[in-house]
Design a protein around this motif. Structure first.
Motif, PDB file in Angstrom:
ATOM      1  N   VAL A  55      19.336  49.612  10.321  1.00 54.79           N
ATOM      2  CA  VAL A  55      18.967  48.417  11.081  1.00 54.79           C
ATOM      3  C   VAL A  55      18.933  48.727  12.575  1.00 54.79           C
ATOM      4  CG1 VAL A  55      19.816  46.137  11.781  1.00 54.79           C
ATOM      5  CG2 VAL A  55      19.623  46.710   9.365  1.00 54.79           C
ATOM      6  N   CYS A  56      19.909  49.454  13.060  1.00 60.64           N
ATOM      7  CA  CYS A  56      19.911  49.815  14.492  1.00 60.64           C
ATOM      8  C   CYS A  56      18.672  50.628  14.845  1.00 60.64           C
ATOM      9  CB  CYS A  56      21.179  50.593  14.840  1.00 60.64           C
ATOM     10  SG  CYS A  56      22.659  49.583  14.850  1.00 60.64           S
ATOM     11  N   GLY A  57      18.338  51.604  14.009  1.00 57.08           N
ATOM     12  CA  GLY A  57      17.154  52.416  14.262  1.00 57.08           C
ATOM     13  C   GLY A  57      15.867  51.611  14.181  1.00 57.08           C
ATOM     14  N   LEU A  58      15.772  50.757  13.174  1.00 59.89           N
ATOM     15  CA  LEU A  58      14.576  49.928  13.028  1.00 59.89           C
ATOM     16  C   LEU A  58      14.444  48.935  14.177  1.00 59.89           C
ATOM     17  CD1 LEU A  58      14.779  49.373   9.183  1.00 59.89           C
ATOM     18  CD2 LEU A  58      12.940  50.576  10.402  1.00 59.89           C
ATOM     19  N   ASN A  59      15.556  48.350  14.612  1.00 58.72           N
ATOM     20  CA  ASN A  59      15.492  47.429  15.749  1.00 58.72           C
ATOM     21  C   ASN A  59      15.063  48.152  17.021  1.00 58.72           C
ATOM     22  OD1 ASN A  59      16.097  45.121  14.336  1.00 58.72           O
ATOM     23  ND2 ASN A  59      18.245  45.079  14.924  1.00 58.72           N
ATOM     24  N   LEU A  60      15.531  49.384  17.192  1.00 59.40           N
ATOM     25  CA  LEU A  60      15.116  50.171  18.354  1.00 59.40           C
ATOM     26  C   LEU A  60      13.609  50.445  18.291  1.00 59.40           C
ATOM     27  CD1 LEU A  60      15.978  51.630  20.926  1.00 59.40           C
ATOM     28  CD2 LEU A  60      16.426  53.658  19.520  1.00 59.40           C
ATOM     29  N   ALA A  61      13.119  50.801  17.115  1.00 63.60           N
ATOM     30  CA  ALA A  61      11.680  51.029  16.961  1.00 63.60           C
ATOM     31  C   ALA A  61      10.896  49.751  17.249  1.00 63.60           C
ATOM     32  CB  ALA A  61      11.381  51.543  15.561  1.00 63.60           C
ATOM     33  N   LEU A  62      11.372  48.620  16.742  1.00 62.68           N
ATOM     34  CA  LEU A  62      10.686  47.346  16.997  1.00 62.68           C
ATOM     35  C   LEU A  62      10.722  46.984  18.481  1.00 62.68           C
ATOM     36  CD1 LEU A  62      11.864  45.231  13.925  1.00 62.68           C
ATOM     37  CD2 LEU A  62       9.546  46.112  14.367  1.00 62.68           C
ATOM     38  N   LEU A  63      11.793  47.346  19.154  1.00 62.25           N
ATOM     39  CA  LEU A  63      11.895  47.086  20.587  1.00 62.25           C
ATOM     40  C   LEU A  63      10.697  47.700  21.315  1.00 62.25           C
ATOM     41  CD1 LEU A  63      13.632  46.139  23.075  1.00 62.25           C
ATOM     42  CD2 LEU A  63      14.588  48.441  23.050  1.00 62.25           C
ATOM     43  N   PHE A  64      10.344  48.920  20.957  1.00 66.65           N
ATOM     44  CA  PHE A  64       9.225  49.597  21.613  1.00 66.65           C
ATOM     45  C   PHE A  64       7.868  49.175  21.042  1.00 66.65           C
ATOM     46  CE2 PHE A  64      12.788  52.478  22.459  1.00 66.65           C
ATOM     47  CZ  PHE A  64      12.691  52.537  23.848  1.00 66.65           C
ATOM     48  N   LEU A  65       7.776  49.063  19.726  1.00 67.88           N
ATOM     49  CA  LEU A  65       6.482  48.780  19.098  1.00 67.88           C
ATOM     50  C   LEU A  65       6.019  47.334  19.275  1.00 67.88           C
ATOM     51  CD1 LEU A  65       6.952  50.801  15.792  1.00 67.88           C
ATOM     52  CD2 LEU A  65       5.493  51.393  17.751  1.00 67.88           C
ATOM     53  N   THR A 130      25.899  38.583  21.816  1.00 69.59           N
ATOM     54  CA  THR A 130      25.467  38.332  23.196  1.00 69.59           C
ATOM     55  C   THR A 130      24.416  39.357  23.626  1.00 69.59           C
ATOM     56  OG1 THR A 130      27.646  37.398  23.675  1.00 69.59           O
ATOM     57  CG2 THR A 130      26.288  37.987  25.561  1.00 69.59           C
ATOM     58  N   ILE A 131      24.632  40.617  23.256  1.00 70.29           N
ATOM     59  CA  ILE A 131      23.645  41.663  23.539  1.00 70.29           C
ATOM     60  C   ILE A 131      22.319  41.342  22.839  1.00 70.29           C
ATOM     61  CG2 ILE A 131      23.025  44.086  23.110  1.00 70.29           C
ATOM     62  CD1 ILE A 131      26.040  44.733  23.404  1.00 70.29           C
ATOM     63  N   PHE A 132      22.390  40.933  21.567  1.00 73.68           N
ATOM     64  CA  PHE A 132      21.166  40.632  20.814  1.00 73.68           C
ATOM     65  C   PHE A 132      20.335  39.554  21.505  1.00 73.68           C
ATOM     66  CE2 PHE A 132      23.660  41.664  16.684  1.00 73.68           C
ATOM     67  CZ  PHE A 132      23.560  43.025  16.955  1.00 73.68           C
ATOM     68  N   VAL A 133      21.008  38.528  22.015  1.00 74.50           N
ATOM     69  CA  VAL A 133      20.281  37.456  22.716  1.00 74.50           C
ATOM     70  C   VAL A 133      19.589  38.024  23.950  1.00 74.50           C
ATOM     71  CG1 VAL A 133      20.557  35.317  24.043  1.00 74.50           C
ATOM     72  CG2 VAL A 133      21.729  35.584  21.843  1.00 74.50           C
ATOM     73  N   GLY A 134      20.322  38.813  24.730  1.00 75.24           N
ATOM     74  CA  GLY A 134      19.736  39.387  25.942  1.00 75.24           C
ATOM     75  C   GLY A 134      18.576  40.325  25.657  1.00 75.24           C
ATOM     76  N   VAL A 135      18.740  41.209  24.687  1.00 73.81           N
ATOM     77  CA  VAL A 135      17.674  42.156  24.344  1.00 73.81           C
ATOM     78  C   VAL A 135      16.454  41.411  23.807  1.00 73.81           C
ATOM     79  CG1 VAL A 135      17.018  44.025  22.766  1.00 73.81           C
ATOM     80  CG2 VAL A 135      19.189  44.138  23.990  1.00 73.81           C
ATOM     81  N   SER A 136      16.682  40.399  22.998  1.00 74.93           N
ATOM     82  CA  SER A 136      15.557  39.628  22.458  1.00 74.93           C
ATOM     83  C   SER A 136      14.795  38.918  23.572  1.00 74.93           C
ATOM     84  CB  SER A 136      16.055  38.622  21.415  1.00 74.93           C
ATOM     85  OG  SER A 136      16.604  39.294  20.310  1.00 74.93           O
ATOM     86  N   LEU A 137      15.524  38.389  24.550  1.00 74.45           N
ATOM     87  CA  LEU A 137      14.854  37.765  25.702  1.00 74.45           C
ATOM     88  C   LEU A 137      14.025  38.787  26.463  1.00 74.45           C
ATOM     89  CD1 LEU A 137      17.706  35.502  27.123  1.00 74.45           C
ATOM     90  CD2 LEU A 137      15.465  34.710  26.351  1.00 74.45           C
ATOM     91  N   ILE A 138      14.611  39.930  26.757  1.00 78.65           N
ATOM     92  CA  ILE A 138      13.925  40.955  27.545  1.00 78.65           C
ATOM     93  C   ILE A 138      12.707  41.493  26.803  1.00 78.65           C
ATOM     94  CG2 ILE A 138      14.147  43.301  28.470  1.00 78.65           C
ATOM     95  CD1 ILE A 138      17.132  42.576  29.032  1.00 78.65           C
ATOM     96  N   ALA A 139      12.862  41.784  25.520  1.00 78.86           N
ATOM     97  CA  ALA A 139      11.781  42.405  24.746  1.00 78.86           C
ATOM     98  C   ALA A 139      10.628  41.451  24.471  1.00 78.86           C
ATOM     99  CB  ALA A 139      12.326  42.941  23.437  1.00 78.86           C
TER     100      ALA A 139
END
Length: 193
Positions: A55-65, A130-139
């Protein structure tokens, strides 16, 4: 590329559903729980950490893609998202350092009442969500909002499965701690929420 992104997203969601099912199973049938695992390298431990790592790896990939592919392209998302990422990161890292690697991995290695555990019984989960909320906002990615939402749901339910195990491991000390410190919400050392 979109089909590949959809495939990664669907795989991520499927793994998160497996994790969610494992946590719900652990709550419903604590004697045959998956989380916390009975011991290192048990099938429960391996399954949990393979799923979490994937999940961490897939979320990182989705962050970029899927970067900035949703409805809010404004740069204000950085202003709104960076503070939760920093705050959540500090809380989560403080929790890991205080609790230690063994306990953080769901293995018994001593009862901890120090650091952020004086304010919340689950600072790592509080920090991560809290990190998930911030990353989702940024991405600005709908895919990350969905996967981070599912992972947050897992992190909200996981402590319920952990509490029975913690009570079995630490008895009265844990029962007193559970009564004094909230599951998630931060409170001051004096006990005021």
């Amino acid at each position: 590329m979109p089909n590949f992104t959809y495939t990664l997203f669907a795989t991520d969601v499927a793994i998160l559903i497996v994790r969610l099912a494992g946590v719900l199973w652990s709550i419903a049938v604590p004697d045959k729980r998956i989380w916390p695992p009975p011991r290192r390298r048990s099938w429960q431990w391996v399954l949990t950490w393979i799923c979490y790592s994937a999940v961490c790896g897939l979320n990182l990939a989705l962050l970029f893609l899927d970067w900035n592919a949703w409805r809010f392209p404004s740069s204000l998302r950085f202003v709104a998202g960076i503070p939760p990422v920093l705050l959540g990161g500090l809380i989560a890292v403080w929790g890991v350092i205080t609790l230690g690697g063994q306990n953080s991995a769901g293995l018994k290695c001593g009862f901890v009442l120090a650091g952020p555990y004086r304010f919340t019984r689950n600072p790592q989960y509080v920090g991560d969500v809290t990190i998930f909320v911030g990353v989702s906002l940024i991405a600005n990615s709908l895919f990350l909002w969905v996967t981070h939402g599912l992972l947050s749901f897992v992190f909200v339910l996981a402590p319920i499965a952990e509490e029975r195990w913690l009570e079995q491991q630490y008895g009265q000390a844990y029962r007193q701690y559970r009564r004094a410190i909230p599951r998630f919400w931060l409170r001051s050392p004096g006990g005021q929420t």
